[in-house]
Motif scaffolding. Structure first.
Motif, short mmCIF file in Angstrom:
data_model
loop_
_atom_site.label_atom_id
_atom_site.label_comp_id
_atom_site.label_asym_id
_atom_site.label_seq_id
_atom_site.Cartn_x
_atom_site.Cartn_y
_atom_site.Cartn_z
N VAL A 99 29.98 25.77 -48.35
CA VAL A 99 30.63 24.86 -47.41
C VAL A 99 29.69 23.70 -47.09
N GLU A 100 30.22 22.70 -46.40
CA GLU A 100 29.45 21.47 -46.14
C GLU A 100 29.63 21.03 -44.70
N LEU A 101 28.52 20.67 -44.04
CA LEU A 101 28.58 20.15 -42.67
C LEU A 101 29.06 18.71 -42.69
N LEU A 102 29.95 18.38 -41.77
CA LEU A 102 30.45 17.02 -41.61
C LEU A 102 30.07 16.53 -40.22
N TYR A 103 29.18 15.55 -40.16
CA TYR A 103 28.67 15.05 -38.88
C TYR A 103 29.56 13.92 -38.38
N ARG A 104 30.30 14.19 -37.30
CA ARG A 104 31.21 13.19 -36.76
C ARG A 104 30.87 12.91 -35.30
N ASN A 105 31.87 12.54 -34.52
CA ASN A 105 31.59 11.98 -33.19
C ASN A 105 31.67 12.95 -32.02
N SER A 106 32.02 14.21 -32.26
CA SER A 106 32.18 15.13 -31.13
C SER A 106 30.89 15.86 -30.77
N ALA A 107 29.81 15.54 -31.46
CA ALA A 107 28.52 16.19 -31.17
C ALA A 107 27.43 15.15 -31.00
N SER A 108 26.59 15.37 -29.99
CA SER A 108 25.43 14.50 -29.76
C SER A 108 24.40 15.29 -28.98
N SER A 109 23.25 14.67 -28.71
CA SER A 109 22.24 15.32 -27.89
C SER A 109 22.80 15.56 -26.49
N PRO A 110 22.41 16.66 -25.85
CA PRO A 110 22.88 16.90 -24.47
C PRO A 110 22.31 15.87 -23.53
N ARG A 111 23.02 15.65 -22.42
CA ARG A 111 22.59 14.61 -21.47
C ARG A 111 21.20 14.86 -20.94
N VAL B 281 31.41 19.50 -28.74
CA VAL B 281 32.38 20.46 -29.26
C VAL B 281 32.39 20.35 -30.79
N THR B 282 32.30 21.50 -31.46
CA THR B 282 32.36 21.50 -32.93
C THR B 282 33.46 22.45 -33.40
N GLY B 283 33.89 22.26 -34.64
CA GLY B 283 34.93 23.10 -35.23
C GLY B 283 34.48 23.74 -36.52
N PHE B 284 35.45 24.16 -37.31
CA PHE B 284 35.19 24.76 -38.62
C PHE B 284 36.48 24.69 -39.42
N ASP B 285 36.42 24.36 -40.67
CA ASP B 285 37.52 24.32 -41.65
C ASP B 285 37.75 22.92 -42.20
N ASN B 286 37.61 21.88 -41.34
CA ASN B 286 37.91 20.51 -41.71
C ASN B 286 39.37 20.33 -42.11
N ILE B 287 40.27 20.68 -41.18
CA ILE B 287 41.67 20.34 -41.39
C ILE B 287 41.83 18.84 -41.15
N LEU C 26 40.06 17.93 -17.52
CA LEU C 26 39.13 18.26 -16.44
C LEU C 26 38.17 17.11 -16.13
N GLY C 27 38.40 15.96 -16.78
CA GLY C 27 37.57 14.79 -16.50
C GLY C 27 36.23 14.81 -17.20
N LEU C 28 36.10 15.58 -18.26
CA LEU C 28 34.84 15.67 -19.00
C LEU C 28 34.95 14.92 -20.32
N ARG C 29 33.86 14.26 -20.69
CA ARG C 29 33.84 13.45 -21.90
C ARG C 29 33.16 14.21 -23.04
N VAL C 30 33.70 14.04 -24.24
CA VAL C 30 33.11 14.62 -25.45
C VAL C 30 32.72 13.46 -26.37
N PRO C 31 31.42 13.35 -26.73
CA PRO C 31 30.35 14.33 -26.54
C PRO C 31 29.41 14.00 -25.37
N GLU C 32 29.73 12.97 -24.57
CA GLU C 32 28.79 12.53 -23.53
C GLU C 32 28.45 13.65 -22.55
N ASP C 33 29.46 14.40 -22.11
CA ASP C 33 29.22 15.48 -21.15
C ASP C 33 29.04 16.84 -21.82
N ILE C 34 29.68 17.02 -22.95
CA ILE C 34 29.62 18.32 -23.63
C ILE C 34 29.98 18.13 -25.11
#
Length: 361
Positions: A342-354, A290-296, A280-288
């Protein structure tokens, strides 16, 4: 206390004693809906709790599974449904933990993946099996057969209100609660949960953690929208077209717009969501975000790497074995539910909103 009989269960349900007998014995000739009604009524009336009643040893009528020489074995029931198999990036790790701990305890393992009661019962020899570890979603009828034989059991990532059994879960509520608080700390105020409460107990618990974090931060339920998007066919990826339509509609809407963060019930949903957003032409995390759960494993290799919650999958499996041994050592103690941290893993798909970034610049 007066003994509960099959006739009383039959009268309670308005069916024949023959139907009740067939349903409780696990034999054919009774449809699944009727069987579940009989099981539930029997539980409510106290039929399963009676001494010398339903729980007893019943030898199978066909050849039993062989016990490894010099060892005793544990039955591991992991029905091959909803990607619950050895190849799964999640369930495969849980199974590895079970296998490693059983080997360390010098115990054998018999894996049953066929989710049919008759198949499972034909390979169980109660005298050669120490107990059972159930992994993932398991039908009540299967658990009832194990309970009927009298095998002690431990369930991983599953529980059944009708079957008394020790259970082990990741701390799903706390994990999502901490994750959402992290996102709120980054400046997010429009958050959506992507999942399905009916899929599993873990999904429901993750939703509870999500809602708790929103409410404690004064966000609550948005007036214009339910903060959960219910996804159909989670196990097959069949939710993708509906999710794409929803995201596109939100993108085009001037009154609603897109959430700033999508909190996915697991990593597989997050992977699909990011792929849709890219289409849809949206960038993660620049535009939105996205987080997950499980750490596969795929969550770390993806572009962008997914901010997620690590579930110690092997530890869940190992702990299931030790809890089963605890139960064997003391069969009279109360049924327990254990939560693994469980443990939080801070990676690249999350940032402050625009919006937050622009406001501070």
């Amino acid at each position: 206390m007066k003994k509960v009989t099959m006739q009383q269960i039959a009268d309670h349900l308005g069916v024949s004693k023959f139907v009740v007998s067939k349903a409780l014995s696990g034999k054919g000739g009774v449809n699944e809906m009727t069987r579940e009604r009989v099981i539930q009524a029997a539980s409510q009336l106290g039929y399963f709790n009676q001494k010398n009643g339903y729980v007893k040893n019943i030898r199978p009528t066909t050849a039993a599974a062989a016990i490894p020489p010099g060892k005793q074995s544990v039955l591991v029931l992991m029905p091959n449904i909803r990607s619950q198999n050895k190849e799964s990036l999640y369930w495969g790790k849980v199974l590895e933990g079970i296998s490693d701990e059983l080997e360390a305890q010098n115990l054998g393992m018999i894996i049953v993946s066929e989710p049919r009661t008759d198949v499972m019962m034909n390979i169980i020899n109660p005298e050669g099996i120490l107990g059972m570890i159930g992994v993932g979603q398991i039908a009540t009828s299967l658990l009832l057969e194990v309970h009927r034989i009298g095998l002690p059991m431990v369930l991983v990532d599953h529980e059944d209100n009708l079957i008394p059994a020790d259970s082990i879960f990741a701390n799903n509520v706390d994990g999502t609660y901490r994750l959402v608080n992290h996102l709120i700390g980054l400046g997010h105020r429009e958050l959506h949960f992507l999942g399905n409460l009916n899929f599993s107990r873990s999904f429901r618990d993750r939703w509870v953690g999500f809602r708790s974090a929103l409410e404690e931060n004064g966000l609550g339920v948005q007036l214009h929208d339910d903060p959960m998007l219910y996804l159909d066919s989670v196990e097959t990826g069949g939710f993708v077209p509906g999710l794409k339509d929803w995201l596109l509609a939100r993108k085009k809407s001037k009154s609603l717009g897109l959430p700033t963060a999508l909190v996915c019930a697991n990593d597989s949903i997050a992977l699909s969501t990011i792929s849709i957003l890219k289409e849809l032409g949206l960038r993660v995390p620049e535009d939105i975000t996205v987080t997950g759960f499980d750490n596969i494993e795929d969550a770390a290799r993806f572009d962008p790497a997914i901010t997620t919650v690590n579930v110690p999958k092997e530890q869940l499996g190992r702990r299931a074995v030790t809890k089963l041994l605890d139960r064997l050592a003391d069969s009279n103690r109360a049924v327990e539910k254990w939560l693994v941290s469980v443990e939080l893993l801070y990676r690249n798909s999350a940032s402050s909103p625009r919006e937050a970034v622009h406001a501070s610049s």
